[in-house]
Design a protein around this motif. Structure first.
Motif, PDB file in Angstrom:
ATOM      1  N   ALA A 237       0.831  -1.215   0.000  1.00  0.00           N
ATOM      2  CA  ALA A 237       0.000   0.000   0.000  1.00  0.00           C
ATOM      3  C   ALA A 237       0.857   1.254   0.000  1.00  0.00           C
ATOM      4  O   ALA A 237       0.555   2.230  -0.702  1.00  0.00           O
ATOM      5  CB  ALA A 237      -0.927   0.000   1.211  1.00  0.00           C
ATOM      6  N   LEU A 238       1.935   1.246   0.763  1.00  0.00           N
ATOM      7  CA  LEU A 238       2.780   2.426   0.866  1.00  0.00           C
ATOM      8  C   LEU A 238       3.536   2.714  -0.431  1.00  0.00           C
ATOM      9  O   LEU A 238       4.049   3.815  -0.620  1.00  0.00           O
ATOM     10  CB  LEU A 238       3.764   2.270   2.029  1.00  0.00           C
ATOM     11  CG  LEU A 238       3.119   2.124   3.415  1.00  0.00           C
ATOM     12  CD1 LEU A 238       4.186   1.989   4.487  1.00  0.00           C
ATOM     13  CD2 LEU A 238       2.186   3.284   3.727  1.00  0.00           C
ATOM     14  N   CYS A 239       3.591   1.715  -1.329  1.00  0.00           N
ATOM     15  CA  CYS A 239       4.267   1.907  -2.617  1.00  0.00           C
ATOM     16  C   CYS A 239       3.314   2.328  -3.727  1.00  0.00           C
ATOM     17  O   CYS A 239       3.765   2.729  -4.802  1.00  0.00           O
ATOM     18  CB  CYS A 239       4.983   0.619  -3.030  1.00  0.00           C
ATOM     19  SG  CYS A 239       6.332   0.154  -1.928  1.00  0.00           S
ATOM     20  N   ILE A 240       2.014   2.225  -3.502  1.00  0.00           N
ATOM     21  CA  ILE A 240       1.037   2.618  -4.520  1.00  0.00           C
ATOM     22  C   ILE A 240       1.008   4.141  -4.593  1.00  0.00           C
ATOM     23  O   ILE A 240       0.760   4.806  -3.585  1.00  0.00           O
ATOM     24  CB  ILE A 240      -0.369   2.086  -4.190  1.00  0.00           C
ATOM     25  CG1 ILE A 240      -0.350   0.569  -4.027  1.00  0.00           C
ATOM     26  CG2 ILE A 240      -1.366   2.498  -5.279  1.00  0.00           C
ATOM     27  CD1 ILE A 240      -0.083  -0.206  -5.273  1.00  0.00           C
ATOM     28  N   PRO A 241       1.246   4.741  -5.754  1.00  0.00           N
ATOM     29  CA  PRO A 241       1.280   6.209  -5.832  1.00  0.00           C
ATOM     30  C   PRO A 241      -0.094   6.832  -5.653  1.00  0.00           C
ATOM     31  O   PRO A 241      -1.100   6.307  -6.139  1.00  0.00           O
ATOM     32  CB  PRO A 241       1.828   6.478  -7.243  1.00  0.00           C
ATOM     33  CG  PRO A 241       1.545   5.237  -8.015  1.00  0.00           C
ATOM     34  CD  PRO A 241       1.581   4.099  -7.032  1.00  0.00           C
ATOM     35  N   SER A 249      -9.387   9.088 -11.527  1.00  0.00           N
ATOM     36  CA  SER A 249      -8.912   8.223 -12.608  1.00  0.00           C
ATOM     37  C   SER A 249      -7.407   8.309 -12.772  1.00  0.00           C
ATOM     38  O   SER A 249      -6.790   7.431 -13.378  1.00  0.00           O
ATOM     39  CB  SER A 249      -9.607   8.599 -13.922  1.00  0.00           C
ATOM     40  OG  SER A 249      -9.247   9.919 -14.314  1.00  0.00           O
ATOM     41  N   GLN A 250      -6.790   9.376 -12.236  1.00  0.00           N
ATOM     42  CA  GLN A 250      -5.342   9.554 -12.314  1.00  0.00           C
ATOM     43  C   GLN A 250      -4.652   9.193 -10.998  1.00  0.00           C
ATOM     44  O   GLN A 250      -3.459   9.423 -10.847  1.00  0.00           O
ATOM     45  CB  GLN A 250      -5.011  11.010 -12.683  1.00  0.00           C
ATOM     46  CG  GLN A 250      -5.550  11.441 -14.030  1.00  0.00           C
ATOM     47  CD  GLN A 250      -4.982  10.607 -15.157  1.00  0.00           C
ATOM     48  OE1 GLN A 250      -3.782  10.374 -15.228  1.00  0.00           O
ATOM     49  NE2 GLN A 250      -5.843  10.155 -16.055  1.00  0.00           N
ATOM     50  N   SER A 251      -5.408   8.658 -10.044  1.00  0.00           N
ATOM     51  CA  SER A 251      -4.843   8.299  -8.745  1.00  0.00           C
ATOM     52  C   SER A 251      -4.941   6.791  -8.545  1.00  0.00           C
ATOM     53  O   SER A 251      -6.015   6.269  -8.213  1.00  0.00           O
ATOM     54  CB  SER A 251      -5.590   9.023  -7.618  1.00  0.00           C
ATOM     55  OG  SER A 251      -5.149   8.542  -6.355  1.00  0.00           O
TER      56      SER A 251
END
Length: 391
Positions: A237-241, A249-251
């Motif tokens: 989770a901490l690596c997901i931007p 849609s851009q997150s």
């Protein structure tokens, strides 16, 4: 042929849709799952229930697939919530972190000390000190939402932030105190996989599939490393931007969180509750309720949580380090502090880690969690209902 009217279907679907989107839904489903587990565990189906949990599939029992596998997805969701709140939500500034931060610290410390005090003369049960340290966010927010306008939005934000920080504390405790027998090669493989995930984040890779595929690989390495497998979910989770929180849609983080929410709230957590809340009450007497483990857990949740959360909140506010949630009063803050004693999911989870190979102690944990959480829910609701309804 008799024709039954179908006019009710759209209304029924609308009611179901409204329920699933309500704040109380996840907590209610979890309550029903826990109740079902208790009923089944004390019925003629009990033997089949417990036997099913120990059925082995691909090298792991069904119970371990749930507790180490499905719960890794739950911890992935927890990690996503923590990251979002810290970077762009209710924990993104000192002013927002202060009150829930101090309250969460008090709410973890006092229950742990109370449990240790009760179990001090029983060295074999001291490892359960962290069981009453965390708040079940689904349960607590579910109870809070049932009170409607009696509770200002600021208090719901306060409880959510406090529970998220509680979860962060629980994750840290699991990593530091409930990992053993480390397999160094597997641990190094896990770190290597994590390094690739971090590089992908730095390179602003936004497609979710590569992260999820590497996340599965990370879970396998962590499972075999001796560190608890669910921590792979938090690390992933901490690596997901986060990307752009303004455009979902851009997150990648917000998109994944949205996709996971329903599965976690209405499938994973209820399945965990059903698999872990079942305890046979046969032979349990009033004397057993004051055994060190159930007494320490119940007192930690029901007494330790409310004392720790409320006392820390009062001290922080009186010292000028934090402010009372907008539109709330001290009775409401105390009511929320009592609700923090609902520790169901994380408490049961830590209980399994604290007493591996000791099913009788795990059963005692379940009894203590059910009593402490139940009393906290009832008293918390009564206190908050005493507050006049807001217009």
């Amino acid at each position: 042929m008799t024709h039954f009217p179908r006019q009710e279907s759209p209304r029924a679907l609308a009611l179901l849709r409204n329920f699933l989107h309500s704040e109380a839904a996840g907590g209610i489903v979890l309550m029903l799952a826990a109740l079902a587990a208790l009923i089944v565990a004390n019925s003629p189906l009990a033997d089949r229930y417990f036997a099913a949990l120990h059925t082995v599939w691909l090298g792991l029992s069904l119970e371990l697939w749930i507790n180490d596998g499905l719960m890794a997805v739950f911890f992935l969701m927890v990690g996503l919530e923590i990251k979002r709140e810290v970077l762009a939500g209710g924990l993104s500034s000192w002013e927002q972190r202060a009150l829930p931060g101090f309250a969460a610290a008090g709410g973890m410390l006092v229950p742990a000390l109370l449990y240790l005090a009760v179990n001090w003369s029983n060295p074999q049960t001291l490892s359960g000190w962290a069981i009453p340290a965390a708040t079940d966010i689904a349960f607590a927010l579910g109870v809070l939402s049932l009170l409607g306008k009696r509770v200002p939005t600021s208090l719901k934000v306060f409880l959510a932030a406090l529970a998220i920080l509680d979860d962060l504390g629980a994750v840290t405790i699991i990593a530091l105190f409930y990992s053993s027998g480390l397999n160094i090669p597997m641990l190094l493989a896990a770190f290597a996989t994590l390094a690739v995930l971090v590089i992908m984040n730095r390179l602003q890779v936004k497609r979710l599939l590569p992260y999820l595929l590497l996340g599965v690989l990370l879970w396998v390495f962590v499972l075999k490393s001796g560190v608890h497998a669910t921590l792979a979910g938090v690390a992933l989770a901490l690596c997901i931007p986060l990307g752009s929180e303004k455009d979902e849609s851009q997150s990648p983080l917000l998109l994944l969180e949205e996709k996971l929410h329903g599965w976690v709230a209405f499938a994973i957590v209820p399945i965990f509750g059903f698999a872990n809340a079942g305890v046979s009450l046969a032979g349990i007497s009033a004397d057993n309720l004051v055994d060190p483990v159930p007494l320490g857990v119940a007192l930690g949740l029901f007494v330790g949580k409310q004392v720790g959360v409320f006392l820390a909140a009062v001290l922080a506010i009186r010292a000028g380090l934090a402010v009372l949630p907008q539109g709330s009063n001290w009775l409401q803050v105390y009511g929320v502090a009592v609700l923090c004693g609902i520790g169901f999911t994380m408490s049961l989870f830590i209980g399994n880690l604290a007493f591996p190979g000791a099913p009788h102690l795990v059963d005692e944990v379940k009894v203590g969690v059910l009593i402490g959480s139940g009393l906290s829910a009832v008293l918390g609701m009564l206190l908050l209902r005493a507050t006049p309804q807001r217009s």
